[in-house]
Motif scaffolding. Structure first.
Motif, PDB file in Angstrom:
ATOM      1  N   LEU A 146      14.291  21.433  10.338  1.00  0.00           N
ATOM      2  CA  LEU A 146      13.404  21.320  11.128  1.00  0.00           C
ATOM      3  C   LEU A 146      12.296  20.327  10.339  1.00  0.00           C
ATOM      4  O   LEU A 146      11.181  20.152  10.857  1.00  0.00           O
ATOM      5  N   ASP A 147      12.759  19.589   9.378  1.00  0.00           N
ATOM      6  CA  ASP A 147      11.956  18.684   8.838  1.00  0.00           C
ATOM      7  C   ASP A 147      10.607  19.264   8.025  1.00  0.00           C
ATOM      8  O   ASP A 147       9.468  18.723   7.963  1.00  0.00           O
ATOM      9  N   ILE A 148      10.793  20.480   7.518  1.00  0.00           N
ATOM     10  CA  ILE A 148       9.782  21.433   6.775  1.00  0.00           C
ATOM     11  C   ILE A 148      10.401  21.403   5.284  1.00  0.00           C
ATOM     12  O   ILE A 148      11.609  21.832   5.345  1.00  0.00           O
ATOM     13  N   SER A 149       9.597  21.333   4.411  1.00  0.00           N
ATOM     14  CA  SER A 149      10.216  21.351   2.981  1.00  0.00           C
ATOM     15  C   SER A 149       9.648  22.938   2.420  1.00  0.00           C
ATOM     16  O   SER A 149       8.482  23.080   2.530  1.00  0.00           O
ATOM     17  N   LEU A 150      10.629  23.377   1.624  1.00  0.00           N
ATOM     18  CA  LEU A 150      10.235  24.447   0.954  1.00  0.00           C
ATOM     19  C   LEU A 150       9.876  23.894  -0.553  1.00  0.00           C
ATOM     20  O   LEU A 150      10.851  23.292  -1.143  1.00  0.00           O
ATOM     21  N   GLY A 209       5.134  22.104   4.986  1.00  0.00           N
ATOM     22  CA  GLY A 209       5.460  22.717   3.831  1.00  0.00           C
ATOM     23  C   GLY A 209       5.517  24.214   3.667  1.00  0.00           C
ATOM     24  O   GLY A 209       4.553  24.921   4.371  1.00  0.00           O
ATOM     25  N   ILE A 210       6.375  24.866   3.008  1.00  0.00           N
ATOM     26  CA  ILE A 210       6.300  26.463   2.634  1.00  0.00           C
ATOM     27  C   ILE A 210       6.451  26.695   1.277  1.00  0.00           C
ATOM     28  O   ILE A 210       7.154  25.804   0.654  1.00  0.00           O
ATOM     29  N   ILE A 211       5.692  27.819   0.934  1.00  0.00           N
ATOM     30  CA  ILE A 211       5.865  28.213  -0.350  1.00  0.00           C
ATOM     31  C   ILE A 211       6.094  29.618  -0.477  1.00  0.00           C
ATOM     32  O   ILE A 211       5.335  30.497   0.341  1.00  0.00           O
ATOM     33  N   LEU A 212       7.044  30.171  -0.975  1.00  0.00           N
ATOM     34  CA  LEU A 212       7.369  31.844  -1.032  1.00  0.00           C
ATOM     35  C   LEU A 212       6.696  32.272  -2.204  1.00  0.00           C
ATOM     36  O   LEU A 212       6.502  31.486  -3.332  1.00  0.00           O
ATOM     37  N   CYS A 213       6.167  33.408  -2.227  1.00  0.00           N
ATOM     38  CA  CYS A 213       5.871  34.090  -3.313  1.00  0.00           C
ATOM     39  C   CYS A 213       5.976  35.572  -3.424  1.00  0.00           C
ATOM     40  O   CYS A 213       5.799  36.505  -2.187  1.00  0.00           O
ATOM     41  N   HIS A 214       6.871  36.429  -4.239  1.00  0.00           N
ATOM     42  CA  HIS A 214       6.902  37.501  -4.373  1.00  0.00           C
ATOM     43  C   HIS A 214       6.672  37.964  -5.737  1.00  0.00           C
ATOM     44  O   HIS A 214       6.854  37.451  -6.948  1.00  0.00           O
ATOM     45  N   LEU A 263      16.540  29.303   2.554  1.00  0.00           N
ATOM     46  CA  LEU A 263      15.201  28.794   3.278  1.00  0.00           C
ATOM     47  C   LEU A 263      15.229  27.255   3.158  1.00  0.00           C
ATOM     48  O   LEU A 263      14.643  26.663   4.274  1.00  0.00           O
ATOM     49  N   LYS A 264      15.509  26.929   1.867  1.00  0.00           N
ATOM     50  CA  LYS A 264      15.162  25.439   1.732  1.00  0.00           C
ATOM     51  C   LYS A 264      16.330  24.751   2.854  1.00  0.00           C
ATOM     52  O   LYS A 264      15.814  23.700   3.434  1.00  0.00           O
ATOM     53  N   VAL A 269       4.547  34.459   2.355  1.00  0.00           N
ATOM     54  CA  VAL A 269       4.671  32.735   2.451  1.00  0.00           C
ATOM     55  C   VAL A 269       3.407  32.425   3.028  1.00  0.00           C
ATOM     56  O   VAL A 269       2.482  32.816   3.287  1.00  0.00           O
ATOM     57  N   LEU A 270       3.575  30.998   2.417  1.00  0.00           N
ATOM     58  CA  LEU A 270       2.241  30.326   2.178  1.00  0.00           C
ATOM     59  C   LEU A 270       2.707  29.000   3.226  1.00  0.00           C
ATOM     60  O   LEU A 270       3.691  28.216   2.874  1.00  0.00           O
ATOM     61  N   PHE A 271       1.889  28.710   4.214  1.00  0.00           N
ATOM     62  CA  PHE A 271       2.048  27.578   5.041  1.00  0.00           C
ATOM     63  C   PHE A 271       1.181  26.530   4.630  1.00  0.00           C
ATOM     64  O   PHE A 271      -0.016  26.735   4.819  1.00  0.00           O
ATOM     65  N   LEU A 272       1.698  25.237   4.561  1.00  0.00           N
ATOM     66  CA  LEU A 272       0.929  24.380   4.104  1.00  0.00           C
ATOM     67  C   LEU A 272       1.068  22.985   5.047  1.00  0.00           C
ATOM     68  O   LEU A 272       2.145  22.831   5.605  1.00  0.00           O
ATOM     69  N   GLY A 273      -0.084  22.334   5.318  1.00  0.00           N
ATOM     70  CA  GLY A 273      -0.139  21.286   6.018  1.00  0.00           C
ATOM     71  C   GLY A 273      -0.141  19.897   5.316  1.00  0.00           C
ATOM     72  O   GLY A 273       0.255  19.911   4.002  1.00  0.00           O
ATOM     73  N   ARG A 274      -0.631  18.914   5.938  1.00  0.00           N
ATOM     74  CA  ARG A 274      -0.752  17.563   5.033  1.00  0.00           C
ATOM     75  C   ARG A 274      -1.638  17.721   3.719  1.00  0.00           C
ATOM     76  O   ARG A 274      -2.738  18.596   3.774  1.00  0.00           O
ATOM     77  N   SER A 275      -1.137  17.007   2.750  1.00  0.00           N
ATOM     78  CA  SER A 275      -2.131  17.023   1.416  1.00  0.00           C
ATOM     79  C   SER A 275      -2.103  18.584   0.893  1.00  0.00           C
ATOM     80  O   SER A 275      -3.110  18.988   0.338  1.00  0.00           O
ATOM     81  N   SER A 276      -1.019  19.299   1.366  1.00  0.00           N
ATOM     82  CA  SER A 276      -0.968  20.589   0.898  1.00  0.00           C
ATOM     83  C   SER A 276      -2.242  21.513   1.178  1.00  0.00           C
ATOM     84  O   SER A 276      -2.435  22.568   0.440  1.00  0.00           O
ATOM     85  N   LYS A 277      -2.663  21.495   2.272  1.00  0.00           N
ATOM     86  CA  LYS A 277      -3.903  21.999   2.892  1.00  0.00           C
ATOM     87  C   LYS A 277      -3.229  23.557   2.962  1.00  0.00           C
ATOM     88  O   LYS A 277      -2.407  23.647   3.863  1.00  0.00           O
ATOM     89  N   ILE A 278      -3.945  24.724   2.852  1.00  0.00           N
ATOM     90  CA  ILE A 278      -3.534  25.833   3.219  1.00  0.00           C
ATOM     91  C   ILE A 278      -3.724  26.183   4.659  1.00  0.00           C
ATOM     92  O   ILE A 278      -4.853  26.043   5.185  1.00  0.00           O
ATOM     93  N   LEU A 279      -2.862  26.509   5.539  1.00  0.00           N
ATOM     94  CA  LEU A 279      -2.974  26.789   6.883  1.00  0.00           C
ATOM     95  C   LEU A 279      -2.970  28.341   7.159  1.00  0.00           C
ATOM     96  O   LEU A 279      -4.045  28.773   7.830  1.00  0.00           O
ATOM     97  N   ARG A 280      -2.119  28.790   6.406  1.00  0.00           N
ATOM     98  CA  ARG A 280      -1.976  30.516   6.753  1.00  0.00           C
ATOM     99  C   ARG A 280      -1.008  31.089   5.578  1.00  0.00           C
ATOM    100  O   ARG A 280      -0.323  30.607   4.998  1.00  0.00           O
ATOM    101  N   ARG A 281      -1.563  32.305   5.269  1.00  0.00           N
ATOM    102  CA  ARG A 281      -0.580  33.077   4.442  1.00  0.00           C
ATOM    103  C   ARG A 281      -0.091  34.336   5.218  1.00  0.00           C
ATOM    104  O   ARG A 281      -0.891  35.080   5.898  1.00  0.00           O
ATOM    105  N   LEU A 282       0.996  34.640   5.078  1.00  0.00           N
ATOM    106  CA  LEU A 282       1.802  35.844   5.904  1.00  0.00           C
ATOM    107  C   LEU A 282       2.682  36.767   5.014  1.00  0.00           C
ATOM    108  O   LEU A 282       3.540  35.946   4.267  1.00  0.00           O
ATOM    109  N   LYS A 283       2.594  38.008   5.171  1.00  0.00           N
ATOM    110  CA  LYS A 283       3.637  38.838   4.591  1.00  0.00           C
ATOM    111  C   LYS A 283       4.631  39.150   5.376  1.00  0.00           C
ATOM    112  O   LYS A 283       4.551  39.241   6.539  1.00  0.00           O
ATOM    113  N   VAL A 284       5.598  38.793   4.722  1.00  0.00           N
ATOM    114  CA  VAL A 284       6.877  38.787   5.278  1.00  0.00           C
ATOM    115  C   VAL A 284       7.821  40.067   5.302  1.00  0.00           C
ATOM    116  O   VAL A 284       8.336  40.444   6.212  1.00  0.00           O
ATOM    117  N   SER A 285       7.713  40.722   4.121  1.00  0.00           N
ATOM    118  CA  SER A 285       8.353  41.939   4.124  1.00  0.00           C
ATOM    119  C   SER A 285       7.847  42.754   2.728  1.00  0.00           C
ATOM    120  O   SER A 285       7.234  42.262   2.148  1.00  0.00           O
TER     121      SER A 285
END
Length: 230
Positions: free
Chosen positions: A205-209, A173-178, A198-199, A132-148
């Motif tokens: 929580l007012d977070i967009s997939l 914002g959240i982006i999934l990748c597998h 997830l969407k 999962v990729l966590f994004l802030g404002r203006s699609s700034k990369i905050l962190r990426r995390l392996k979920v499973s």
């Protein structure tokens, strides 16, 4: 001394000299690998040995990156551990280079940015992993995390882990990748279900997939590009 060592070749045939005077783009894959391994065996030049290695994987560098060091040393006379490690290290650097521009920009502007970011991590795996990729404002990369991590054809996801991370990092914002080791870009029913769940959960929580990327060695599928996230 090895009579096939590079210093004994005619100058126009030496990969190192060729690289120096003509640039790396003038060399074949085999010549570049020959520079890494430096020498062949008593009966084979470094270039011939490199050509034989490439032929065994149908001249596909992506496949070469998957070959274990131990297999290189046992299958090819003239390739010891040091040479095999040099090949593995060079291929890994090449993969990491793909994501360098995206990381340095620190911003996601398209689905291809996501593919390039995760390609070095996921493309060669024999099993599925979900990130999962966590994004802030203006699609700034905050962190990426392996979920499973799963098997050959599937993986699972705990939505609580994803949403907990999004809250902790104040993601908007959240982006999934597998990856699909099979090479198929067709989303599974499980992929569709995960995306929908997830969407809907993030929306509370007012977070967009923003997207869900399915990645293979050669291409990718984007839910957003295909208007599968509304």
């Amino acid at each position: 001394m090895d009579k096939f060592a590079i210093p004994k070749w005619a100058e126009e045939d030496r990969p190192r000299e060729k690289l120096l005077f003509k640039g790396p783009s003038a060399l074949s894959d085999a010549e570049l690998i020959a520079i890494l391994i430096r020498s062949g065996s008593a009966n084979e030049s470094a270039v011939k040995l490199s050509q034989r290695i490439l032929k065994s994987i149908e001249n596909n560098l992506n496949e070469l990156a998957k070959v274990p060091v131990r297999e290189l040393t046992t299958q090819f006379h003239g390739i010891g551990e040091a040479k095999a490690l040099s090949i593995a290290a060079a291929l890994e650097l090449g993969k990491r280079r793909l994501s360098t521009d995206v990381v340095h920009r620190n911003q996601i502007t398209s689905s291809r940015d996501v593919w390039e970011l995760f390609y070095p991590t996921l493309a060669d795996l024999p099993h599925e992993e979900l990130w999962v990729l966590f994004l802030g404002r203006s699609s700034k990369i905050l962190r990426r995390l392996k979920v499973s991590q799963g098997g050959i054809s599937s993986t699972s996801a705990d939505l609580r882990i994803i949403l907990k991370g999004a809250i902790e990092w104040l993601a908007s914002g959240i982006i999934l990748c597998h990856n699909h080791p099979s090479g198929s870009l067709v989303p599974s029913k499980q992929d569709d279900l995960l995306t929908e769940r997830l969407k809907n959960s993030a929306k509370i929580l007012d977070i967009s997939l923003l997207d869900h990327i399915i990645l293979t060695e050669t291409s990718y599928f984007s839910y957003a590009d295909e208007c599968r996230i509304l």
